[in-house]
Write an enzyme that holds these catalytic residues in place. Structure first.
Site: not given
Ligand code: FPP
Length: 214
Positions: A2, A50
């Site tokens: 996150d 998601n």
């Molecule tokens: C959460 O941060 C993150 C995600 C939903 C996606 C995680 C994905 C990656 C790091 C990239 C793809 C992965 C690989 C293995 C290639 P958020 O978007 O919820 O951020 P926030 O909590 O600050 O809104």
């Protein structure tokens, strides 16, 4: 993992930029896990919830996933990393499914660190699927369910880390977390470094685990 969105927002950049930096952190942490001799590292990259995100963000994440597998597979092969996927990845775009299956096949016999990526993963869904499979084979016991979980080929979960100040499990490894140690940090995922991982491991090492005994 996150905090990608907040990391980008703090820099007045689009969320996609945060996700891109999040992939850099994935790469660095995977290398560190290998260097530290960890048996397995499981990363929550895309949850079954998601899909509720805007279409352009989903497309960005899928694009990053494609590039990650294409670019990093040779490194996994060279470094004895075994790639596994948990979650219903078969529902992703056909070209991604193909990339994933090729990558899993090419690394299947590797014996070093296992990198498990959770894609289209929801723990409640996983448990329900496992229970249904166990029922089809016979009695629904904890052992029978466990054997059907997506994580059946992974070692037991020891340490669960959540970044960005969130203090909940959000449908991640609920069954597996029964006796796992938890480590929460305010660090946003793109800033999560090998030093943070080491800090978590050091604290994990200092905890007494009794698994219900005394
Ligand atoms: C959460 O941060 C993150 C995600 C939903 C996606 C995680 C994905 C990656 C790091 C990239 C793809 C992965 C690989 C293995 C290639 P958020 O978007 O919820 O951020 P926030 O909590 O600050 O809104």
């Amino acid at each position: 993992m996150d905090g990608n969105g907040r990391w980008a927002k703090k820099r007045m950049m689009p969320r996609a930029f945060g996700h891109k930096r999040g992939v850099e952190a994935v790469r660095e942490i995977t290398r560190a896990a290998r260097g530290m001799g960890l048996e397995a590292l499981t990363l929550y990259a895309f949850s079954s919830e998601n899909w509720k995100r805007p279409a352009d963000e989903i497309a960005d994440l899928m694009g990053l996933l494609r590039t990650f597998i294409r670019n990093d597979l040779d490194e996994f092969v060279a470094n004895n990393v075994r790639l596994r996927i948990i979650g219903e990845y078969q529902a992703l775009a056909p070209d991604i499914v193909e990339l994933i299956e090729d990558a899993m096949a090419r690394t299947a016999h590797n014996t070093g660190t296992t990198l498990a990526i959770a894609l289209n993963y929801g723990s409640q869904q996983e448990i329900a699927r496992a229970a249904a499979k166990a029922a089809a084979k016979g009695a629904i016991t904890p052992e029978a369910i466990e054997a059907e979980l997506d994580t059946a080929s992974l070692p037991p979960l020891d340490l669960l880390i959540r970044t960005s100040g969130e203090v909940r499990l959000s449908n991640f490894l609920l069954w597996q977390a029964a006796y796992a140690e938890m480590w929460f940090t305010d660090v946003l995922w793109p800033d999560f470094s090998p030093a943070h991982l080491q800090e978590a491991l050091d604290q994990f090492g200092a905890r007494e685990r009794r698994f219900g005994g005394r």
